[in-house]
Design a protein around this motif. Structure first.
Motif, PDB file in Angstrom:
ATOM      1  N   VAL B  89       0.844  -1.205   0.000  1.00 42.46           N
ATOM      2  CA  VAL B  89       0.000   0.000   0.000  1.00 42.46           C
ATOM      3  C   VAL B  89       0.880   1.256   0.000  1.00 42.46           C
ATOM      4  O   VAL B  89       0.625   2.211  -0.753  1.00 42.46           O
ATOM      5  N   LEU B  90       1.920   1.235   0.810  1.00 44.50           N
ATOM      6  CA  LEU B  90       2.840   2.384   0.835  1.00 44.50           C
ATOM      7  C   LEU B  90       3.490   2.576  -0.536  1.00 44.50           C
ATOM      8  O   LEU B  90       3.616   3.702  -1.019  1.00 44.50           O
ATOM      9  N   MET B  91       3.872   1.459  -1.164  1.00 44.19           N
ATOM     10  CA  MET B  91       4.538   1.551  -2.470  1.00 44.19           C
ATOM     11  C   MET B  91       3.590   2.093  -3.532  1.00 44.19           C
ATOM     12  O   MET B  91       3.954   2.964  -4.321  1.00 44.19           O
ATOM     13  N   LEU B  92       2.358   1.559  -3.544  1.00 44.97           N
ATOM     14  CA  LEU B  92       1.414   1.988  -4.580  1.00 44.97           C
ATOM     15  C   LEU B  92       1.009   3.456  -4.384  1.00 44.97           C
ATOM     16  O   LEU B  92       0.924   4.223  -5.355  1.00 44.97           O
ATOM     17  N   ALA B  93       0.788   3.827  -3.127  1.00 44.05           N
ATOM     18  CA  ALA B  93       0.413   5.223  -2.847  1.00 44.05           C
ATOM     19  C   ALA B  93       1.547   6.167  -3.253  1.00 44.05           C
ATOM     20  O   ALA B  93       1.304   7.229  -3.820  1.00 44.05           O
ATOM     21  N   LYS B  94       2.774   5.745  -2.984  1.00 44.42           N
ATOM     22  CA  LYS B  94       3.934   6.573  -3.355  1.00 44.42           C
ATOM     23  C   LYS B  94       4.025   6.669  -4.882  1.00 44.42           C
ATOM     24  O   LYS B  94       4.195   7.764  -5.440  1.00 44.42           O
ATOM     25  N   GLU B  95       3.888   5.542  -5.546  1.00 42.36           N
ATOM     26  CA  GLU B  95       4.014   5.499  -7.016  1.00 42.36           C
ATOM     27  C   GLU B  95       2.955   6.373  -7.678  1.00 42.36           C
ATOM     28  O   GLU B  95       3.234   7.107  -8.618  1.00 42.36           O
ATOM     29  N   LEU B  96       1.706   6.302  -7.161  1.00 40.64           N
ATOM     30  CA  LEU B  96       0.595   7.031  -7.795  1.00 40.64           C
ATOM     31  C   LEU B  96       0.377   8.413  -7.203  1.00 40.64           C
ATOM     32  O   LEU B  96      -0.547   9.125  -7.593  1.00 40.64           O
ATOM     33  N   GLU B  97       1.203   8.749  -6.222  1.00 39.06           N
ATOM     34  CA  GLU B  97       1.018   9.991  -5.443  1.00 39.06           C
ATOM     35  C   GLU B  97      -0.403  10.035  -4.893  1.00 39.06           C
ATOM     36  O   GLU B  97      -1.083  11.071  -4.929  1.00 39.06           O
ATOM     37  N   ALA B  98      -0.852   8.887  -4.431  1.00 39.35           N
ATOM     38  CA  ALA B  98      -2.210   8.746  -3.887  1.00 39.35           C
ATOM     39  C   ALA B  98      -2.162   8.818  -2.361  1.00 39.35           C
ATOM     40  O   ALA B  98      -1.085   8.983  -1.774  1.00 39.35           O
ATOM     41  N   THR B  99      -3.340   8.703  -1.740  1.00 37.93           N
ATOM     42  CA  THR B  99      -3.417   8.718  -0.276  1.00 37.93           C
ATOM     43  C   THR B  99      -3.613   7.283   0.208  1.00 37.93           C
ATOM     44  O   THR B  99      -4.541   6.594  -0.227  1.00 37.93           O
ATOM     45  N   ALA B 100      -2.734   6.858   1.108  1.00 36.21           N
ATOM     46  CA  ALA B 100      -2.865   5.513   1.689  1.00 36.21           C
ATOM     47  C   ALA B 100      -3.885   5.571   2.820  1.00 36.21           C
ATOM     48  O   ALA B 100      -3.898   6.529   3.596  1.00 36.21           O
ATOM     49  N   VAL B 101      -4.763   4.568   2.883  1.00 38.79           N
ATOM     50  CA  VAL B 101      -5.721   4.496   3.992  1.00 38.79           C
ATOM     51  C   VAL B 101      -5.181   3.447   4.957  1.00 38.79           C
ATOM     52  O   VAL B 101      -5.268   2.239   4.715  1.00 38.79           O
ATOM     53  N   LEU B 102      -4.588   3.936   6.026  1.00 42.78           N
ATOM     54  CA  LEU B 102      -3.869   3.069   6.961  1.00 42.78           C
ATOM     55  C   LEU B 102      -4.443   3.230   8.363  1.00 42.78           C
ATOM     56  O   LEU B 102      -4.585   4.351   8.849  1.00 42.78           O
ATOM     57  N   ASP B 103      -4.749   2.120   9.019  1.00 41.86           N
ATOM     58  CA  ASP B 103      -5.274   2.184  10.378  1.00 41.86           C
ATOM     59  C   ASP B 103      -4.321   1.575  11.403  1.00 41.86           C
ATOM     60  O   ASP B 103      -4.711   1.312  12.528  1.00 41.86           O
ATOM     61  N   GLU B 104      -3.111   1.316  11.001  1.00 42.85           N
ATOM     62  CA  GLU B 104      -2.103   0.787  11.929  1.00 42.85           C
ATOM     63  C   GLU B 104      -1.096   1.903  12.178  1.00 42.85           C
ATOM     64  O   GLU B 104      -0.529   2.454  11.219  1.00 42.85           O
ATOM     65  N   LYS B 105      -0.852   2.196  13.469  1.00 43.44           N
ATOM     66  CA  LYS B 105       0.045   3.303  13.779  1.00 43.44           C
ATOM     67  C   LYS B 105       1.451   3.080  13.230  1.00 43.44           C
ATOM     68  O   LYS B 105       2.095   4.020  12.765  1.00 43.44           O
ATOM     69  N   ALA B 106       1.922   1.845  13.279  1.00 38.68           N
ATOM     70  CA  ALA B 106       3.284   1.562  12.785  1.00 38.68           C
ATOM     71  C   ALA B 106       3.371   1.913  11.293  1.00 38.68           C
ATOM     72  O   ALA B 106       4.366   2.499  10.845  1.00 38.68           O
ATOM     73  N   ALA B 107       2.317   1.602  10.544  1.00 41.29           N
ATOM     74  CA  ALA B 107       2.303   1.885   9.101  1.00 41.29           C
ATOM     75  C   ALA B 107       2.184   3.385   8.848  1.00 41.29           C
ATOM     76  O   ALA B 107       2.824   3.929   7.930  1.00 41.29           O
ATOM     77  N   ARG B 108       1.387   4.067   9.658  1.00 46.48           N
ATOM     78  CA  ARG B 108       1.212   5.522   9.495  1.00 46.48           C
ATOM     79  C   ARG B 108       2.530   6.256   9.778  1.00 46.48           C
ATOM     80  O   ARG B 108       2.881   7.221   9.098  1.00 46.48           O
ATOM     81  N   ARG B 109       3.257   5.760  10.797  1.00 44.22           N
ATOM     82  CA  ARG B 109       4.551   6.371  11.127  1.00 44.22           C
ATOM     83  C   ARG B 109       5.520   6.229   9.947  1.00 44.22           C
ATOM     84  O   ARG B 109       6.218   7.171   9.579  1.00 44.22           O
ATOM     85  N   GLU B 110       5.536   5.051   9.333  1.00 40.98           N
ATOM     86  CA  GLU B 110       6.430   4.842   8.196  1.00 40.98           C
ATOM     87  C   GLU B 110       5.994   5.678   6.995  1.00 40.98           C
ATOM     88  O   GLU B 110       6.834   6.223   6.277  1.00 40.98           O
ATOM     89  N   ALA B 111       4.678   5.799   6.790  1.00 42.17           N
ATOM     90  CA  ALA B 111       4.159   6.622   5.691  1.00 42.17           C
ATOM     91  C   ALA B 111       4.641   8.061   5.858  1.00 42.17           C
ATOM     92  O   ALA B 111       5.096   8.704   4.895  1.00 42.17           O
ATOM     93  N   ASP B 112       4.562   8.539   7.076  1.00 44.63           N
ATOM     94  CA  ASP B 112       4.995   9.893   7.383  1.00 44.63           C
ATOM     95  C   ASP B 112       6.480  10.069   7.019  1.00 44.63           C
ATOM     96  O   ASP B 112       6.863  11.032   6.353  1.00 44.63           O
ATOM     97  N   GLY B 113       7.292   9.088   7.429  1.00 43.59           N
ATOM     98  CA  GLY B 113       8.734   9.148   7.163  1.00 43.59           C
ATOM     99  C   GLY B 113       9.061   9.080   5.676  1.00 43.59           C
ATOM    100  O   GLY B 113      10.084   9.614   5.243  1.00 43.59           O
ATOM    101  N   LEU B 114       8.190   8.433   4.909  1.00 43.37           N
ATOM    102  CA  LEU B 114       8.460   8.260   3.469  1.00 43.37           C
ATOM    103  C   LEU B 114       7.736   9.308   2.614  1.00 43.37           C
ATOM    104  O   LEU B 114       7.723   9.200   1.393  1.00 43.37           O
ATOM    105  N   ALA B 115       7.133  10.273   3.286  1.00 45.11           N
ATOM    106  CA  ALA B 115       6.379  11.336   2.605  1.00 45.11           C
ATOM    107  C   ALA B 115       5.254  10.764   1.747  1.00 45.11           C
ATOM    108  O   ALA B 115       5.002  11.225   0.624  1.00 45.11           O
TER     109      ALA B 115
END
Lengths: 389, 170
Positions: B89-115
């Motif tokens: 999900v992080l990869m696809l959102a990054k590739e498409l410049e889309a918004t990831a819908v994440l409900d896990e804090k660990a994943a949200r923290r990484e999303a933040d770090g990866l812009a």
């Protein structure tokens, strides 16, 4: 977390060997040339992100294991195995290697060093086995009659992790000794058989693993125990497990009169003795053949009927209600604390527990409702304070 | 049109946990709703197989990552704490410049770090409230239902408005 990208070439080569694929076979699966795989393994070329994902998928390992595993034990039977469940057995051996990595990762994420298992003993002779076993029984503070839970608890206190996994029927147990020690036993088997397997694997950890083998001069770190194996170290482990669970001296007392010997030949009596020692009827039968109560040739009289093994399980853990029994409790608590602190995701927890995602979700929901109930059912301190006023 | 890439936990929250298919319908009118094959592979409950097959077919397009926007070092770091669905999900959102819908804090923290832009179920409920797709009591009822069914978020207090509740969560 720090990454070890510089080790990627060695990792690819080692894991490819672990899953028994040639460079050409792996290249074929990936749709790349054999020389490119060779370059990756030499470190002269680096796989792209998508090639890395494909590598993990086609080698059947988690991406995490491919990229991060520093401890990658190779669980391999010492003797050639032919089983209709061969693929499922190979899959289980790889899962066990990944579980060891997850244990290592959990400790690193928690900033804790796993404690090593410190006991070692020499299996010098079968004649001296009673003495060694007695010494180890005292060290582990075990009674002469042991249950599965008691032995698990004792091993846990000595820093051995025990996983009660669903495995293919012919696989009884696995053990690993390295920076920490892990034993896997087959949850598909009866508790009596699992107890014997646990004692058997413990023998491998104490007598065989982490030391150089006389014949090969190689240091053994893993053992794989399969049903009906004739390997000498398997015989030693069986002998230890038999002595630990059914001490010869206790059995000799039981069979000292001819009357008691003849009573033991009654299948109901044999069953009662097996239950007394928490072992299977097979185990007590074999033990009593050593005391000449039975002859090997009589086996068919006591064990009639053909047994069809169940199909190999798809997952190591399948029932949320059994996670607490199947996953080592110290690892479970460590993993849950990391999940609670949001250091790992729920999906990662499922991966670490080798459970399907929905099983993990159900387990966590039950756990959190149990906690809420415990809080609401706890002592009402406000009432206590009001009463004190 | 904005693209939302759903992770497994968010699909569960819009699915059997929160019964928010109505919200998916509203969202789908102004957004492209995507998920990945790795996420679909994580929806394993045989008891809900038909339910999720329909939910995914009705509202989601399943899209694979075509280019990996992270290097091996980043992949290694992600893979030690997240599952394959979240990473995809992080990869696809990054590739498409889309918004990831994440409900896990660990994943949200990484999303933040990866812009990588991200939101979650509560964020989308806020949006639904703002656009008057749902009423406030309904929103709070759904949040309580999500809590009962395994979404690890604080339970709204009886006196909370949705806005007050969101402040406590943040």
């Amino acid at each position: 977390m720090s990454t070890k990208q510089h080790n990627l070439p060695a990792r690819i080569a080692e894991i490819r060997a672990l899953v028994e694929l040639s460079q050409a076979q792996l290249a074929n699966k990936l749709g790349v040339s054999t020389s490119l795989v060779s370059h990756w393994e030499k470190g002269t070329r680096t796989p792209s992100g998508s090639q890395t994902l494909d590598l993990a998928r086609h080698m059947g390992v988690a991406l995490d294991y491919l990229l991060n595993a520093e401890i990658r034990p190779h669980f391999q039977p010492r003797t050639c195995v032919t089983s209709p469940d061969q693929d499922a057995i190979d899959r289980t051996l790889l899962d066990a290697s990944m579980q060891v990595h997850y244990l290592d990762t959990a400790h690193r994420l928690a900033g804790k060093a796993p404690a090593p298992f410190s006991l070692c003993a020499d299996f010098d002779s079968f004649d001296n086995l009673a003495n060694i076993t007695s010494h180890l029984r005292d060290t582990l503070k075990l009674n002469r009659r042991v249950t599965l839970d008691e032995l698990k608890q004792a091993l846990s206190e000595w820093n051995i992790y025990v996983f009660d996994w669903q495995m293919p029927w012919h696989l009884s147990g696995l053990s690993f000794r390295g920076a920490f020690s892990v034993i896997f036993i087959n949850y598909k088997h009866t508790p009596a058989r699992r107890l014997f397997t646990l004692a058997h694997e413990f023998a491998h950890v104490v007598f065989h693993l982490g030391r150089e083998q006389t014949e090969t001069k190689e240091r053994m770190s893993t053992a794989v125990s399969l049903a009906s194996c004739r390997d000498p170290i398997e015989k030693q482990a069986n002998a230890f497990a038999a002595e630990l669970l059914m001490p010869r001296a206790d059995l000799e007392k039981l069979v000292k009169t001819s009357d008691s010997r003849s009573r033991l030949r009654d299948p109901a009596c044999l069953e009662a003795v097996a239950q007394h020692f928490n072992v299977s009827r097979d185990a007590i039968f074999y033990r009593l053949t050593q005391l000449d109560v039975f002859r090997w040739t009589e086996k068919s009289t006591y064990f009639v009927g053909k047994f069809t093994p169940p199909a190999a399980p798809e997952h190591r853990v399948e029932d949320p209600k059994k996670i607490d029994r199947q996953v080592d409790p110290r690892f479970r608590d460590l993993a849950l604390s990391l999940h609670q602190a949001d250091k790992i995701s729920t999906g990662k927890l499922a991966e670490w527990f080798f459970a399907p995602r929905h099983v993990m979700e159900e387990y966590l929901t039950e756990l959190s409702s149990a906690k809420e109930n415990a809080i609401s059912e706890g002592p009402n301190h406000e009432e206590e304070l009001a009463a004190a006023d | 049109m904005q693209t939302l890439v759903y992770d497994t936990a968010a699909i569960f929250n819009f699915g059997h946990r929160g019964d928010l298919a109505l919200l998916l319908e509203k969202l789908s009118k102004g957004h492209t709703l995507l998920t990945t094959p790795a996420v679909v592979a994580e929806i394993t409950d045989p008891g809900r197989a038909t339910y999720y097959k329909k939910l995914l077919a009705d509202w989601f397009e399943i899209k694979s990552v075509s280019a990996i926007p992270f290097d091996t070092t980043t992949l290694a770091a992600l893979s030690s704490i997240l599952d394959p669905g979240e990473i995809s999900v992080l990869m696809l959102a990054k590739e498409l410049e889309a918004t990831a819908v994440l409900d896990e804090k660990a994943a949200r923290r990484e999303a933040d770090g990866l812009a990588v832009k991200f939101t979650g179920t509560l964020g989308l409920l806020q949006l639904a409230l703002k656009r008057k797709w749902v009423k406030e009591p309904e929103c709070l009822t759904r949040v309580r239902q999500l809590c009962d069914r395994g979404f690890r978020i604080p339970r709204p207090a009886p006196h909370h408005t949705f806005a007050e509740y969101i402040l406590t969560v943040q």
